[in-house]
Motif scaffolding. Structure first.
Motif, PDB file in Angstrom:
ATOM      1  N   ASP A  99       0.798  -1.346   0.054  1.00 18.97           N
ATOM      2  CA  ASP A  99      -0.085  -0.055   0.042  1.00 18.97           C
ATOM      3  C   ASP A  99       0.709   1.333  -0.001  1.00 18.97           C
ATOM      4  O   ASP A  99       0.602   2.241  -0.602  1.00 18.97           O
ATOM      5  N   PHE A 100       1.821   1.074   0.943  1.00 19.46           N
ATOM      6  CA  PHE A 100       2.776   2.428   0.792  1.00 19.46           C
ATOM      7  C   PHE A 100       3.342   2.813  -0.477  1.00 19.46           C
ATOM      8  O   PHE A 100       3.319   3.854  -0.884  1.00 19.46           O
ATOM      9  N   VAL A 101       3.821   1.680  -1.285  1.00 22.44           N
ATOM     10  CA  VAL A 101       4.306   1.789  -2.468  1.00 22.44           C
ATOM     11  C   VAL A 101       3.582   2.202  -3.380  1.00 22.44           C
ATOM     12  O   VAL A 101       3.864   3.601  -4.377  1.00 22.44           O
ATOM     13  N   LEU A 102       2.339   1.782  -3.783  1.00 22.66           N
ATOM     14  CA  LEU A 102       1.353   2.143  -4.445  1.00 22.66           C
ATOM     15  C   LEU A 102       0.895   3.554  -4.262  1.00 22.66           C
ATOM     16  O   LEU A 102       0.810   4.453  -5.082  1.00 22.66           O
ATOM     17  N   ASP A 103       0.725   3.962  -2.902  1.00 21.99           N
ATOM     18  CA  ASP A 103       0.306   5.251  -2.597  1.00 21.99           C
ATOM     19  C   ASP A 103       1.271   6.386  -2.809  1.00 21.99           C
ATOM     20  O   ASP A 103       0.843   7.584  -2.821  1.00 21.99           O
ATOM     21  N   SER A 104       2.655   5.799  -2.791  1.00 14.54           N
ATOM     22  CA  SER A 104       3.694   7.045  -2.880  1.00 14.54           C
ATOM     23  C   SER A 104       3.794   7.265  -4.381  1.00 14.54           C
ATOM     24  O   SER A 104       4.596   8.281  -4.845  1.00 14.54           O
ATOM     25  N   LEU A 105       3.492   6.514  -5.237  1.00 15.87           N
ATOM     26  CA  LEU A 105       3.639   6.788  -6.730  1.00 15.87           C
ATOM     27  C   LEU A 105       2.632   7.884  -7.135  1.00 15.87           C
ATOM     28  O   LEU A 105       1.714   8.214  -6.688  1.00 15.87           O
ATOM     29  N   PRO A 106       3.444   8.820  -8.050  1.00 15.23           N
ATOM     30  CA  PRO A 106       2.759  10.017  -8.517  1.00 15.23           C
ATOM     31  C   PRO A 106       1.306   9.699  -9.356  1.00 15.23           C
ATOM     32  O   PRO A 106       0.276  10.478  -9.400  1.00 15.23           O
ATOM     33  N   ARG A 107       1.167   8.411  -9.769  1.00 12.55           N
ATOM     34  CA  ARG A 107       0.047   8.125 -10.415  1.00 12.55           C
ATOM     35  C   ARG A 107      -0.289   6.486 -10.064  1.00 12.55           C
ATOM     36  O   ARG A 107       0.791   5.717 -10.052  1.00 12.55           O
ATOM     37  N   LYS A 108      -1.696   5.981 -10.480  1.00 13.70           N
ATOM     38  CA  LYS A 108      -1.588   4.732 -10.562  1.00 13.70           C
ATOM     39  C   LYS A 108      -0.978   3.669 -11.722  1.00 13.70           C
ATOM     40  O   LYS A 108      -1.060   4.206 -12.697  1.00 13.70           O
ATOM     41  N   PRO A 109      -0.147   2.723 -11.518  1.00 15.41           N
ATOM     42  CA  PRO A 109       0.598   1.904 -12.608  1.00 15.41           C
ATOM     43  C   PRO A 109      -0.599   1.458 -13.602  1.00 15.41           C
ATOM     44  O   PRO A 109      -1.550   1.082 -13.194  1.00 15.41           O
ATOM     45  N   ASP A 110       0.013   1.360 -14.917  1.00 14.86           N
ATOM     46  CA  ASP A 110      -0.811   0.733 -15.837  1.00 14.86           C
ATOM     47  C   ASP A 110      -0.992  -0.706 -15.809  1.00 14.86           C
ATOM     48  O   ASP A 110      -1.623  -1.475 -16.307  1.00 14.86           O
ATOM     49  N   LEU A 111       0.308  -1.386 -15.210  1.00  9.10           N
ATOM     50  CA  LEU A 111       0.707  -2.761 -14.921  1.00  9.10           C
ATOM     51  C   LEU A 111       1.475  -2.781 -13.817  1.00  9.10           C
ATOM     52  O   LEU A 111       2.368  -2.148 -13.703  1.00  9.10           O
ATOM     53  N   VAL A 112       1.298  -3.978 -13.035  1.00  9.27           N
ATOM     54  CA  VAL A 112       2.134  -4.354 -11.961  1.00  9.27           C
ATOM     55  C   VAL A 112       2.779  -5.895 -12.068  1.00  9.27           C
ATOM     56  O   VAL A 112       1.970  -6.716 -12.564  1.00  9.27           O
ATOM     57  N   MET A 113       4.021  -5.835 -12.140  1.00  9.21           N
ATOM     58  CA  MET A 113       4.565  -7.147 -12.292  1.00  9.21           C
ATOM     59  C   MET A 113       4.928  -7.478 -11.024  1.00  9.21           C
ATOM     60  O   MET A 113       5.596  -7.067 -10.325  1.00  9.21           O
ATOM     61  N   LEU A 114       4.139  -8.751 -10.482  1.00  8.44           N
ATOM     62  CA  LEU A 114       4.471  -9.388  -9.009  1.00  8.44           C
ATOM     63  C   LEU A 114       5.313 -10.386  -8.901  1.00  8.44           C
ATOM     64  O   LEU A 114       4.842 -11.617  -9.616  1.00  8.44           O
ATOM     65  N   GLY A 115       6.544 -10.443  -8.537  1.00  6.84           N
ATOM     66  CA  GLY A 115       7.258 -11.398  -8.522  1.00  6.84           C
ATOM     67  C   GLY A 115       8.260 -11.815  -7.172  1.00  6.84           C
ATOM     68  O   GLY A 115       9.335 -11.507  -6.790  1.00  6.84           O
ATOM     69  N   LEU A 116       7.168 -12.445  -6.399  1.00  4.36           N
ATOM     70  CA  LEU A 116       7.748 -12.672  -4.784  1.00  4.36           C
ATOM     71  C   LEU A 116       7.207 -14.148  -4.646  1.00  4.36           C
ATOM     72  O   LEU A 116       6.596 -14.779  -5.339  1.00  4.36           O
ATOM     73  N   GLY A 117       7.825 -14.837  -3.564  1.00  8.56           N
ATOM     74  CA  GLY A 117       7.869 -16.332  -3.300  1.00  8.56           C
ATOM     75  C   GLY A 117       9.027 -17.143  -2.983  1.00  8.56           C
ATOM     76  O   GLY A 117       9.162 -17.982  -2.266  1.00  8.56           O
ATOM     77  N   GLY A 118      10.143 -16.702  -3.719  1.00  6.82           N
ATOM     78  CA  GLY A 118      11.295 -17.141  -3.563  1.00  6.82           C
ATOM     79  C   GLY A 118      12.024 -17.313  -2.193  1.00  6.82           C
ATOM     80  O   GLY A 118      12.485 -18.302  -1.759  1.00  6.82           O
ATOM     81  N   ASN A 119      11.927 -16.283  -1.540  1.00  8.65           N
ATOM     82  CA  ASN A 119      12.273 -16.268  -0.120  1.00  8.65           C
ATOM     83  C   ASN A 119      11.583 -17.045   0.837  1.00  8.65           C
ATOM     84  O   ASN A 119      11.835 -17.500   1.902  1.00  8.65           O
ATOM     85  N   ASP A 120      10.279 -17.028   0.658  1.00 10.71           N
ATOM     86  CA  ASP A 120       9.402 -18.149   1.348  1.00 10.71           C
ATOM     87  C   ASP A 120       9.878 -19.420   1.166  1.00 10.71           C
ATOM     88  O   ASP A 120      10.028 -20.339   2.117  1.00 10.71           O
ATOM     89  N   LEU A 121      10.498 -20.091   0.199  1.00 15.12           N
ATOM     90  CA  LEU A 121      10.875 -21.165  -0.154  1.00 15.12           C
ATOM     91  C   LEU A 121      12.151 -21.383   0.497  1.00 15.12           C
ATOM     92  O   LEU A 121      12.440 -22.355   1.024  1.00 15.12           O
ATOM     93  N   LEU A 122      13.076 -20.515   0.268  1.00 12.96           N
ATOM     94  CA  LEU A 122      14.321 -20.448   1.092  1.00 12.96           C
ATOM     95  C   LEU A 122      14.096 -20.631   2.744  1.00 12.96           C
ATOM     96  O   LEU A 122      14.744 -21.449   3.215  1.00 12.96           O
ATOM     97  N   ARG A 123      12.999 -19.943   3.243  1.00 14.76           N
ATOM     98  CA  ARG A 123      13.001 -20.274   4.643  1.00 14.76           C
ATOM     99  C   ARG A 123      12.037 -21.353   4.845  1.00 14.76           C
ATOM    100  O   ARG A 123      11.759 -21.592   6.142  1.00 14.76           O
ATOM    101  N   GLY A 124      11.485 -22.050   3.946  1.00 21.72           N
ATOM    102  CA  GLY A 124      10.815 -23.305   4.271  1.00 21.72           C
ATOM    103  C   GLY A 124       9.391 -23.018   4.684  1.00 21.72           C
ATOM    104  O   GLY A 124       8.811 -23.666   5.586  1.00 21.72           O
TER     105      GLY A 124
END
Length: 230
Positions: A99-124
């Motif tokens: 929310d902080f990142v989105l609200d800090s942008l000058p305007r709404k993004p036209d597209l968001v690339m979401l790439g998380l989860g690898g560190n979840d695997l690393l931590r099991g």
């Protein structure tokens, strides 16, 4: 082993984040400093992920985000790709700062690339927790009417058949449920190629990034085209 290297690739080296009880500390990155961001392009893409997005170990102009932006511009798109990748981020950390990142942008993004989860695997971490956090982020974005591309991860076989099956279904299931674009495997074409990996044996080098961008750019272009028609 190649896939296991991929999972570690989503985490920073110990000198960047430190380690406590074998777990990576979460980091604060300049990727969150969006107050003075100036967007001159017609299209804004937010790249929201971990060290694979952040460009760990590469020169500022060699990382995934600047190379993707260059590829899209060369293809005729008036686009800016903003880097919101933070090395060491889990899905829980990503959810907390979204929310902080989105609200800090000058305007709404036209597209968001979401790439998380690898560190979840690393931590099991339990796949159910990863899915819950990713789903919450996808919901936030869809509620804001922001198109999403999920760039997926794969669990290594040595984590056990049940774990692998439960984890690997997360990204395609969310993409289907929320009607968002899926790029199944971020490191496609690079894993297992020592010539495309940094000397740490983990992160993609500049040539590896070129391979990733070449393979992924058409999916991003397609998403932009569909978004423009909507």
């Amino acid at each position: 082993m190649a896939i296991l290297q991929l999972l570690i690739a989503c985490s920073p080296a110990s000198e960047e984040t430190g380690a406590v009880n074998g777990e990576l500390q979460e980091t604060v990155s300049e990727a969150d400093d969006t107050e003075e961001l100036v967007i001159e392009a017609d299209t804004l893409i937010l790249a929201y992920g971990d060290s694979l997005y952040a460009g760990y170990g590469l020169a500022p102009d060699e990382g995934f985000v600047p190379e993707l932006q260059k590829a899209l511009i060369d293809a005729g798109h008036d686009v800016m790709v903003h880097n919101a990748g933070v090395s060491g981020d889990t899905t829980a950390a990503g959810l907390r700062r979204m929310d902080f990142v989105l609200d800090s942008l000058p305007r709404k993004p036209d597209l968001v690339m979401l790439g998380l989860g690898g560190n979840d695997l690393l931590r099991g971490l339990k796949p159910a927790e990863t899915r819950s956090n990713l789903e919450a982020m996808v919901k936030k974005l869809t509620e804001r009417d922001i198109p999403v591309i999920l760039t997926g991860m794969l669990a290594p076989p040595n984590m056990g058949k049940e774990f692998v099956e439960e984890f690997n279904i997360i990204y395609p299931a969310l993409a289907l449920e929320y009607d968002v674009t899926l790029y199944p495997f971020f490191m496609n074409g690079v894993v297992g190629r020592t010539d495309l990996i940094l000397p740490d044996g983990i992160h993609p080098n500049a040539k590896g990034i070129d391979v990733i961008v070449e393979k992924m750019a058409p999916s991003v272009e397609k998403a932009l085209t569909e978004q423009a028609k909507a």
